[in-house]
Design a protein around this motif. Structure first.
Motif, PDB file in Angstrom:
ATOM      1  N   LEU A 137       0.819  -1.213   0.000  1.00  7.04           N
ATOM      2  CA  LEU A 137       0.000   0.000   0.000  1.00  7.04           C
ATOM      3  C   LEU A 137       0.852   1.262   0.000  1.00  7.04           C
ATOM      4  O   LEU A 137       0.385   2.325  -0.425  1.00  7.04           O
ATOM      5  N   GLU A 138       2.073   1.158   0.441  1.00  7.54           N
ATOM      6  CA  GLU A 138       2.973   2.308   0.364  1.00  7.54           C
ATOM      7  C   GLU A 138       3.292   2.656  -1.088  1.00  7.54           C
ATOM      8  O   GLU A 138       3.660   3.786  -1.403  1.00  7.54           O
ATOM      9  N   GLU A 139       3.120   1.670  -1.989  1.00 11.31           N
ATOM     10  CA  GLU A 139       3.400   1.887  -3.407  1.00 11.31           C
ATOM     11  C   GLU A 139       2.130   2.121  -4.214  1.00 11.31           C
ATOM     12  O   GLU A 139       2.211   2.418  -5.406  1.00 11.31           O
ATOM     13  N   LEU A 140       0.973   1.935  -3.572  1.00 11.13           N
ATOM     14  CA  LEU A 140      -0.309   2.017  -4.289  1.00 11.13           C
ATOM     15  C   LEU A 140      -1.185   3.084  -3.632  1.00 11.13           C
ATOM     16  O   LEU A 140      -2.031   2.785  -2.777  1.00 11.13           O
ATOM     17  N   PRO A 141      -1.023   4.335  -3.986  1.00 12.25           N
ATOM     18  CA  PRO A 141      -1.723   5.423  -3.296  1.00 12.25           C
ATOM     19  C   PRO A 141      -3.246   5.375  -3.429  1.00 12.25           C
ATOM     20  O   PRO A 141      -3.949   5.741  -2.490  1.00 12.25           O
ATOM     21  N   LEU A 142      -3.751   4.934  -4.561  1.00  9.83           N
ATOM     22  CA  LEU A 142      -5.212   4.903  -4.731  1.00  9.83           C
ATOM     23  C   LEU A 142      -5.850   3.864  -3.812  1.00  9.83           C
ATOM     24  O   LEU A 142      -6.891   4.115  -3.200  1.00  9.83           O
ATOM     25  N   MET A 143      -5.244   2.713  -3.705  1.00 11.66           N
ATOM     26  CA  MET A 143      -5.763   1.685  -2.797  1.00 11.66           C
ATOM     27  C   MET A 143      -5.558   2.096  -1.344  1.00 11.66           C
ATOM     28  O   MET A 143      -6.397   1.802  -0.486  1.00 11.66           O
ATOM     29  N   ALA A 144      -4.438   2.761  -1.086  1.00  8.77           N
ATOM     30  CA  ALA A 144      -4.173   3.220   0.274  1.00  8.77           C
ATOM     31  C   ALA A 144      -5.212   4.241   0.716  1.00  8.77           C
ATOM     32  O   ALA A 144      -5.476   4.394   1.913  1.00  8.77           O
ATOM     33  N   ALA A 145      -5.837   4.933  -0.238  1.00 13.33           N
ATOM     34  CA  ALA A 145      -6.896   5.890   0.093  1.00 13.33           C
ATOM     35  C   ALA A 145      -8.256   5.220   0.127  1.00 13.33           C
ATOM     36  O   ALA A 145      -9.122   5.571   0.940  1.00 13.33           O
ATOM     37  N   ALA A 146      -8.473   4.214  -0.730  1.00 12.51           N
ATOM     38  CA  ALA A 146      -9.780   3.559  -0.829  1.00 12.51           C
ATOM     39  C   ALA A 146     -10.076   2.679   0.387  1.00 12.51           C
ATOM     40  O   ALA A 146     -11.221   2.570   0.822  1.00 12.51           O
ATOM     41  N   LEU A 147      -9.049   2.045   0.956  1.00 10.60           N
ATOM     42  CA  LEU A 147      -9.272   1.145   2.095  1.00 10.60           C
ATOM     43  C   LEU A 147      -9.771   1.886   3.335  1.00 10.60           C
ATOM     44  O   LEU A 147     -10.840   1.547   3.862  1.00 10.60           O
ATOM     45  N   PRO A 148      -9.097   2.895   3.841  1.00  6.14           N
ATOM     46  CA  PRO A 148      -9.607   3.571   5.046  1.00  6.14           C
ATOM     47  C   PRO A 148     -10.917   4.315   4.800  1.00  6.14           C
ATOM     48  O   PRO A 148     -11.660   4.574   5.745  1.00  6.14           O
ATOM     49  N   ALA A 149     -11.213   4.633   3.529  1.00  3.14           N
ATOM     50  CA  ALA A 149     -12.471   5.319   3.220  1.00  3.14           C
ATOM     51  C   ALA A 149     -13.642   4.339   3.143  1.00  3.14           C
ATOM     52  O   ALA A 149     -14.789   4.764   3.007  1.00  3.14           O
ATOM     53  N   GLY A 150     -13.359   3.044   3.240  1.00  6.00           N
ATOM     54  CA  GLY A 150     -14.423   2.047   3.193  1.00  6.00           C
ATOM     55  C   GLY A 150     -14.901   1.706   1.799  1.00  6.00           C
ATOM     56  O   GLY A 150     -15.883   1.001   1.624  1.00  6.00           O
ATOM     57  N   LYS A 151     -14.181   2.181   0.761  1.00  4.36           N
ATOM     58  CA  LYS A 151     -14.585   1.888  -0.618  1.00  4.36           C
ATOM     59  C   LYS A 151     -14.144   0.495  -1.036  1.00  4.36           C
ATOM     60  O   LYS A 151     -14.715  -0.091  -1.956  1.00  4.36           O
ATOM     61  N   LEU A 152     -13.124  -0.022  -0.401  1.00  2.00           N
ATOM     62  CA  LEU A 152     -12.668  -1.392  -0.621  1.00  2.00           C
ATOM     63  C   LEU A 152     -12.464  -2.041   0.737  1.00  2.00           C
ATOM     64  O   LEU A 152     -12.019  -1.385   1.683  1.00  2.00           O
ATOM     65  N   CYS A 153     -12.784  -3.323   0.841  1.00  3.15           N
ATOM     66  CA  CYS A 153     -12.527  -4.029   2.098  1.00  3.15           C
ATOM     67  C   CYS A 153     -11.117  -4.627   2.061  1.00  3.15           C
ATOM     68  O   CYS A 153     -10.506  -4.768   0.992  1.00  3.15           O
ATOM     69  N   TRP A 154     -10.614  -5.021   3.228  1.00  2.00           N
ATOM     70  CA  TRP A 154      -9.239  -5.487   3.310  1.00  2.00           C
ATOM     71  C   TRP A 154      -9.030  -6.746   2.485  1.00  2.00           C
ATOM     72  O   TRP A 154      -7.977  -6.921   1.853  1.00  2.00           O
ATOM     73  N   SER A 155     -10.007  -7.657   2.457  1.00  2.00           N
ATOM     74  CA  SER A 155      -9.855  -8.899   1.701  1.00  2.00           C
ATOM     75  C   SER A 155      -9.647  -8.626   0.221  1.00  2.00           C
ATOM     76  O   SER A 155      -8.869  -9.310  -0.451  1.00  2.00           O
ATOM     77  N   VAL A 156     -10.350  -7.623  -0.313  1.00  2.63           N
ATOM     78  CA  VAL A 156     -10.196  -7.258  -1.718  1.00  2.63           C
ATOM     79  C   VAL A 156      -8.837  -6.607  -1.947  1.00  2.63           C
ATOM     80  O   VAL A 156      -8.132  -6.926  -2.917  1.00  2.63           O
ATOM     81  N   VAL A 157      -8.445  -5.706  -1.059  1.00  2.00           N
ATOM     82  CA  VAL A 157      -7.143  -5.044  -1.178  1.00  2.00           C
ATOM     83  C   VAL A 157      -6.018  -6.074  -1.089  1.00  2.00           C
ATOM     84  O   VAL A 157      -5.019  -5.990  -1.819  1.00  2.00           O
ATOM     85  N   ARG A 158      -6.169  -7.046  -0.219  1.00  2.00           N
ATOM     86  CA  ARG A 158      -5.148  -8.105  -0.089  1.00  2.00           C
ATOM     87  C   ARG A 158      -4.907  -8.791  -1.428  1.00  2.00           C
ATOM     88  O   ARG A 158      -3.765  -9.026  -1.828  1.00  2.00           O
ATOM     89  N   GLU A 159      -6.005  -9.122  -2.137  1.00  2.00           N
ATOM     90  CA  GLU A 159      -5.851  -9.805  -3.427  1.00  2.00           C
ATOM     91  C   GLU A 159      -5.317  -8.859  -4.499  1.00  2.00           C
ATOM     92  O   GLU A 159      -4.437  -9.231  -5.286  1.00  2.00           O
ATOM     93  N   LEU A 160      -5.846  -7.646  -4.549  1.00  2.00           N
ATOM     94  CA  LEU A 160      -5.398  -6.706  -5.577  1.00  2.00           C
ATOM     95  C   LEU A 160      -3.926  -6.356  -5.412  1.00  2.00           C
ATOM     96  O   LEU A 160      -3.225  -6.085  -6.397  1.00  2.00           O
ATOM     97  N   SER A 161      -3.430  -6.345  -4.183  1.00  2.00           N
ATOM     98  CA  SER A 161      -2.033  -5.981  -3.954  1.00  2.00           C
ATOM     99  C   SER A 161      -1.064  -6.987  -4.566  1.00  2.00           C
ATOM    100  O   SER A 161       0.125  -6.705  -4.694  1.00  2.00           O
ATOM    101  N   ARG A 162      -1.575  -8.150  -4.962  1.00  2.17           N
ATOM    102  CA  ARG A 162      -0.716  -9.162  -5.583  1.00  2.17           C
ATOM    103  C   ARG A 162      -0.397  -8.819  -7.042  1.00  2.17           C
ATOM    104  O   ARG A 162       0.627  -9.241  -7.567  1.00  2.17           O
TER     105      ARG A 162
END
Length: 447
Positions: A71-96
């Motif tokens: 998430l340090e390399e992915l600013p859009l996801m780093a913003a979407a997760l705490p805003a509740g637009k994406l859940c952690w399980s989805v972010v976990r997979e997308l980060s791959r």
């Protein structure tokens, strides 16, 4: 008892709060690893330290740290997760797979996907790939079973037999494949062109009452069950005659087979993975003139098929243009903004309108036009009034003479229809309270 609207609102709020907490947890776990928070406390490892604090096992700790670093390399996801637009399980997979160049496309592609759907998408792609890129072969999966000693012994005997057949050692993949195929061979001969609805229903020709045989008894079922069966069933005809006729199938086997294959032999509703007891549904009801055009046929599991016929799930469109799935309140299927109270109310109005004689598509259009004016606090009677103002009564309706006054109007030069006197619409409250969904009474033609 807490109402559904309150429960849904609180759970939605908790989902957003949890997403924020997952983000913060990952950020601080990463900070703790970097400063060696466990060292001065005498723990043998950072994994032990985190396990004692949160109960995570070592694999979970590694995964949380991996996601936090990505998430340090992915600013859009780093913003979407705490805003509740994406859940952690989805972010976990997308980060791959996501990179700073592709993360925007991935976020848009998974907007209405479940975590399982995202996992499948990611498993078929390498880092840097786009969601529109051609899928590659999925990575191997790790499967763990906990079995009894006797079952373990049987498995070892099965491996021994396979080694003898192959003339040498065999991989775990070969073993599990052989076992799965041996089990599935019993159903391998099933033809996808054959209707899956094998439950026997008897419908009375005189009163339309339907019964289903259950353990030797006949149980009365509602009209929604009959409609669901008639979408995709085998018809035996009369069984009380000396020479019963040949059974016929609602949908031609060739058509059913094609529709089943294009949907992967499973329910087509986004996020649904059910492949057993699936039916073909007519997007335009047979009673409304719908035919077996594959463009307007879709495969649904029993639960979603029931939801459609009960009005809580709305499906629009065609296969070529793409099917749209909505909750009864108009929200896209799966969106947290859906209102349980409005959905239940609008579904009730739709079912009542169909029961009163409107065609499903006409009733749905009336509900669609009334929807913007219906809120969670709107009464059933008021919602019905709003819907009725959007269309004239059909020529055949089961609103009785004593329940409503109506006057004749003319559409065009020749066609006549009946429309409710708006000043008398309060009587619909009585109808809603007295009528059950899908009324069984024969429609009485309006004068």
């Amino acid at each position: 008892m807490t109402d559904r609207e309150t429960v849904h609102r609180r759970l939605s709020e908790m989902a957003e709060t949890r997403a924020w907490m997952d983000y913060e947890l990952g950020r601080w776990l990463l900070a703790g690893e970097r400063v060696g928070a466990h060292v001065v406390l005498g723990y043998a490892s950072y994994g032990e330290y985190v396990e004692r604090l949160f109960g995570f096992d070592r694999r979970q700790v590694r995964e949380r740290l991996r996601v936090a670093k990505r998430l340090e390399e992915l600013p859009l996801m780093a913003a979407a997760l705490p805003a509740g637009k994406l859940c952690w399980s989805v972010v976990r997979e997308l980060s791959r797979v996501a990179t700073p160049e592709t993360e925007a496309e991935w976020i848009g592609a998974v907007a209405r996907c479940t975590a399982h759907d995202v996992e499948r998408m990611v498993a078929q792609r390498e880092r840097g790939a786009k969601p529109t890129d051609k899928p590659t072969v999925e990575r191997p999966k790790r499967v763990t079973f906990e079995v009894s000693g006797a079952t373990w012994a049987l498995l070892e005997e099965a491996k021994k037999t396979l080694r003898a057949q192959h003339g040498g050692s065999v991989s775990d993949d070969v073993v599990v494949t052989a076992l799965a195929r041996a089990l599935l061979d019993g159903g391998a001969a099933r033809d996808a062109g054959q209707a899956s609805y094998q439950i026997g229903l008897i419908v009375c020709e005189r009163c339309s009452t339907a019964t289903q045989r259950a353990g030797g008894d006949d149980v009365v079922v509602d009209a929604a069950t009959v409609e669901r069966a008639e979408c995709d069933a085998q018809h035996l005809g009369r069984v009380d005659v000396a020479t019963p006729g040949r059974a016929s199938q609602t949908i031609p086997p060739k058509t059913r087979r094609a529709v089943s294959r294009r949907h992967g032999d499973r329910c087509a509703v986004p996020g649904c993975r059910r492949a057993a007891f699936v039916d073909i549904h007519h997007v335009e009801r047979r009673a409304d003139g719908g035919d077996h055009n594959p463009e307007r046929l879709i495969m649904l599991c029993g639960a979603h098929h029931t939801a459609v016929h009960e009005g809580t799930l709305v499906i629009r469109g065609t296969y070529s243009a793409g099917f749209d799935f909505e909750h009864a309140d108009g929200a896209r299927y799966g969106e947290v903004s859906a209102s349980p109270a409005r959905s239940a109310l609008l579904a009730q109005v739709l079912v009542a309108l169909v029961g009163m004689g409107w065609k499903q598509r006409d009733a749905q259009a009336m509900v669609d036009r009334a929807r913007p004016h219906v809120g969670p606090e709107t009464s059933a009677g008021e919602a019905m009034r709003l819907a009725l103002r959007e269309g004239a009564l059909p020529k055949a309706t089961c609103v009785r003479e004593e329940l409503a006054t109506y006057s004749a109007t003319h559409v065009g030069r020749d066609e006549g229809c009946a429309t409710l006197d708006h000043a008398s619409l309060h009587v619909i409250d009585a109808f809603l309270q007295a009528a059950q969904p899908y009324p069984r009474s024969r429609p009485a033609r309006a004068a």
